[in-house]
Design a protein around this motif. Structure first.
Motif, PDB file in Angstrom:
ATOM      1  N   SER A 138       0.847  -1.193   0.000  1.00 23.59           N
ATOM      2  CA  SER A 138       0.000   0.000   0.000  1.00 23.59           C
ATOM      3  C   SER A 138       0.881   1.241   0.000  1.00 23.59           C
ATOM      4  CB  SER A 138      -0.903   0.010   1.231  1.00 23.59           C
ATOM      5  OG  SER A 138      -1.726   1.165   1.244  1.00 23.59           O
ATOM      6  N   PRO A 139       0.544   2.268  -0.772  1.00 24.68           N
ATOM      7  CA  PRO A 139       1.353   3.489  -0.762  1.00 24.68           C
ATOM      8  C   PRO A 139       1.406   4.103   0.637  1.00 24.68           C
ATOM      9  CG  PRO A 139      -0.244   3.524  -2.565  1.00 24.68           C
ATOM     10  CD  PRO A 139      -0.601   2.366  -1.687  1.00 24.68           C
ATOM     11  N   SER A 140       2.585   4.639   0.979  1.00 26.09           N
ATOM     12  CA  SER A 140       2.731   5.274   2.290  1.00 26.09           C
ATOM     13  C   SER A 140       3.523   6.574   2.216  1.00 26.09           C
ATOM     14  CB  SER A 140       3.424   4.321   3.265  1.00 26.09           C
ATOM     15  OG  SER A 140       4.722   3.968   2.799  1.00 26.09           O
ATOM     16  N   GLY A 141       3.922   6.994   1.007  1.00 25.18           N
ATOM     17  CA  GLY A 141       4.733   8.199   0.872  1.00 25.18           C
ATOM     18  C   GLY A 141       3.946   9.467   1.166  1.00 25.18           C
ATOM     19  N   ARG A 142       4.670  10.509   1.542  1.00 30.24           N
ATOM     20  CA  ARG A 142       4.109  11.835   1.808  1.00 30.24           C
ATOM     21  C   ARG A 142       4.914  12.885   1.046  1.00 30.24           C
ATOM     22  NH1 ARG A 142       1.022   8.631   3.399  1.00 30.24           N
ATOM     23  NH2 ARG A 142      -0.088   8.551   5.389  1.00 30.24           N
TER      24      ARG A 142
END
Length: 749
Positions: free
Chosen positions: A565-569
């Motif tokens: 799952s994407p988790s970047g900010r």
């Protein structure tokens, strides 16, 4: 008060290294020419085509290079690799030169050697210093296996204008995040000891404020008050030095009219006087020579004298120190003690690297074969790529896509592309091992025939029949994955852009494909924040994927099909339009702030609001998350006490998520106006479906300090707002009051 003085300022004497008998003996035996040689670094033209990297200069043959080394006229060579060639060069220095002083081998290894990791801006989106440390460590292992002792990294510039091309090399717009990543990368590069065979000397750059160039224009001026210099641009450098970095590189820009390479206040008063820095300063490529073009030096001898007197120890590529320092000393125009102190710092660093004990360290043929692209390094490249991606939009939960049952049209110039995966400043990648988007998606699909790949357009030019082919592919598909954005040559050094948009041929492609009416997933490839418009902005799903490096295809397949799952900010704010730049979240307040119900005679543009399209810190997951109200454990913070800030974060969705909670503060009234919000903390938490956790942060007055008019970091008593939030514009605030300490008078109400 705000000017960066060109001459020595009172109050800070030039610090001197403790006298080491071994080093002093060498200095005492050196001729002036040998001293100048220890202060001169050149591109390695014996082992690499240097003109592919930097501006062309006079060619030097292998025989000429070996002769200069034997005469003690070279201290280091950069951007050449190979153990056998390195041993030959080092043998010349150790056995043929009069004093046997070893060379340092350096390189511009910014985000990976043979195995390429995401560009630093992309990796910054992980908001994870541990990841940055691990990728720097892996890079150090690979580069040292190929004979490099010194990397011209990390880039720690704070960049607030996305038009600047070198945004890609840095950590974004925020000082707090940039400082964490700077320290982490230094620790990764240098390991547990600089003398280790697999450690490399870090060189945080560009000192200083290069990210503040006016208009985002490369090599331009920086016009900022010293309060901004010290509060925004210098902290990542200080963090890097506190982590152990023993070198830094002066920047190309001027500050308040003084070029950094000739700036005594910057290189001596602050760096050595205030910070007690013991390492060396190297010029950027010919930046000492460019003091002439700046109008700061009259000629070569004047430039050399001003650079070394300011505190620049090593001249890169210009040859100015070798040419001019001996005669400057002989004529009395330059004190030999200044030269000796610079040589002392260079020899100190060589000793710290263990080169006098083992000049052939990091020149091991077994390691050259064994430590390149190991399974663990390749796996780390895939992990770091996954964690660098930011999910900007996901209407109707279009993502993740199924691995079977749906036809996918992969459209755009980056679908099958293998040439633009690395991004800028990748000199030595293994191009045979790179994984394209097409390869990654085909390997993950249950039936690779479900994927159709069409370029549709070039990066900056249309393709004959390209849009027609793309439209046909879209009509035959169930979902379109649109791989568009910037080419690798559109970011990096000397790649400033007026309009930070998707290139027009690709925008036209996006409009035509969107008109088909199929769901569209946009995968942006880019080295900066982009101003998105039209069909790109309105796509059903958008991912910011930067330049992800060697494992691009596998990492993107992991995310697109839901294995991760994407988790970047976002480490940079995405503006609504290019004309908003420079744009950054932690701007100061204005006396006429725009509000939603009243825009007349307010601080605003006519065409857009002042908000970001996607703000700093923003990023979605495949789950659903909610933040409770921010709470503080006490309404008043004593001068020497702490306050705890907390919020409950819940996963209200059906998928496990990795959430990045952020703590922001606002000093509501201060003697100098302070930003509307400033990041002060990061927490990573994993949440199962239906799970909730309380995240807590602890603040003291030191976290509330800013650089005041006296150029000191100090906190002032008064009211503070705090947010625990998923981005720089979200969340509910709580507040507390910092009380004055004994003898501290309240400065405000």
């Amino acid at each position: 008060m705000f000017a960066l003085a060109a001459v020595a300022a009172p109050g800070f004497a030039k610090p001197k290294l403790a006298r080491d008998p071994f080093i002093e003996n060498l200095i005492g035996r050196m001729t002036l020419e040998e001293k100048a040689g220890q202060l001169s670094i050149y591109s390695d033209q014996t082992r690499f085509d240097y003109q592919r990297i930097n501006p062309a200069s006079d060619a030097v043959t292998r025989e000429q290079t070996l002769d200069l080394i034997a005469k003690g006229r070279i201290t280091a060579l950069f951007n050449g690799i190979g153990v056998a060639g390195g041993r030959e060069l080092q043998k010349t220095a150790v056995e043929r030169s009069r004093l046997g002083i070893p060379l340092i081998f350096a390189g511009d290894i910014i985000h990976g050697m043979r195995t390429v990791f995401p560009i630093p801006l992309g990796e910054a989106a992980s908001f994870d210093p541990d990841l940055a440390m691990r990728t720097a460590r892996a890079s150090a292992v690979e580069m040292s296996a190929l004979g490099i002792h010194w990397t011209f990294a990390p880039v720690v510039d704070i960049a607030r204008d996305e038009r600047w091309g070198r945004v890609a090399e840095a950590a974004g717009e925020d000082t707090y995040l940039g400082s964490l990543l700077a320290a982490a990368r230094v620790r990764g590069f240098q390991g547990s000891s600089l003398k280790n065979d697999d450690s490399v000397l870090a060189c945080p750059k560009h000192f200083a404020a290069y990210g503040g160039v006016m208009g985002g224009m490369e090599y331009s001026d920086v016009d900022i008050p010293e309060t901004t210099l010290r509060q925004v641009h210098l902290p990542p450098f200080q963090a890097a030095f506190e982590a152990g970095a023993l070198s830094t590189m002066s920047s190309f820009n001027t500050i308040a009219g003084v070029p950094s390479t000739g700036n005594h206040h910057l290189l001596t008063d602050i760096l050595r006087g205030e910070w007690k820095f013991r390492g060396l300063v190297v010029s950027d490529y010919t930046s000492d020579e460019e003091l002439i073009a700046h109008g700061y030096a009259a000629d070569g001898p004047d430039a050399a004298r001003k650079a070394i007197t300011a505190g620049c120890d090593i001249s890169m590529q210009s040859d100015f120190y070798n040419k001019y320092l001996p005669d400057l000393v002989r004529s009395g125009a330059l004190d030999v003690a200044v030269v000796d102190e610079a040589v002392r710092r260079v020899l100190y660093v060589k000793k710290m690297l263990g080169l006098f004990e083992n000049p052939y360290r990091s020149l091991n043929e077994e390691r050259e074969k064994r430590d390149i692209r190991t399974p663990a390094t390749v796996a780390l490249a895939r992990e770091s790529a996954r964690r660098s991606v930011v999910l900007l939009k996901n209407e109707k939960s279009l993502l993740p896509l199924p691995k079977s049952g749906k036809k996918i049209a992969l459209i755009g110039p980056f679908g099958a592309d293998r040439d633009h995966l690395f991004g800028p400043w990748t000199i030595f990648p293994d191009r045979t091992a790179v994984v394209s988007l097409e390869q990654g998606l085909r390997a993950a699909l249950s039936d690779s025939s479900l994927l159709t790949v069409v370029a549709g357009s070039g990066i900056e030019e249309p393709l004959a029949g390209g849009i027609d082919a793309a439209v046909a592919a879209a009509k035959s598909a169930d979902v379109v994955v649109l791989a568009i954005g910037e080419g690798a040559n559109m970011s990096g050094e000397a790649q400033a852009r007026v309009e930070i948009v998707v290139p027009p041929p690709q925008q036209a492609l996006a409009e035509a494909v969107a008109a088909v009416g199929k769901p569209v997933v946009v995968l942006l490839r880019h080295g900066r924040a982009l101003a998105l418009t039209g069909a790109v902005r309105n796509a059903d799903a958008i991912m910011a994927t930067w330049f992800l490096g060697s494992e691009t295809g596998h990492a993107m397949a992991d995310l697109l099909f839901g294995d991760a799952s994407p988790s970047g900010r976002l480490p940079v704010s995405f503006p609504q339009a290019s004309g908003q730049e420079p744009f950054f979240y932690d701007h100061g307040p204005t006396g006429r702030a725009q509000t939603s119900d009243d825009a007349s005679f307010k601080s605003r543009y006519r065409e857009v609001t002042n908000e970001a399209l996607y703000p700093f810190g923003y990023g979605l997951t495949y789950g659903s998350v909610s933040y409770g109200a921010t709470a503080v454990d006490m309404p008043e913070l004593s001068w020497d006490g702490t306050v705890t800030v907390s919020a409950v974060i819940a996963n209200t969705g059906k998928r496990a998520i990795h959430e990045v909670a952020q703590l922001y503060i606002c000093d509501t009234v201060a003697s100098l106006t302070q930003p509307v919000r400033v990041l002060k903390g990061i927490r990573h938490i994993d949440l199962a479906p239906g799970e909730s956790k309380t995240v807590t942060f602890t603040l003291s007055r030191h976290d509330l300090a800013f650089v005041n008019a006296s150029l000191k970091w100090e906190a002032e008593p008064g009211l503070f707002k705090v947010w625990v939030a998923p981005s720089s514009t979200a969340g509910t605030f709580a507040q507390f009051r910092l009380l004055p300490g004994i003898g501290i008078k309240p400065k405000r109400v």
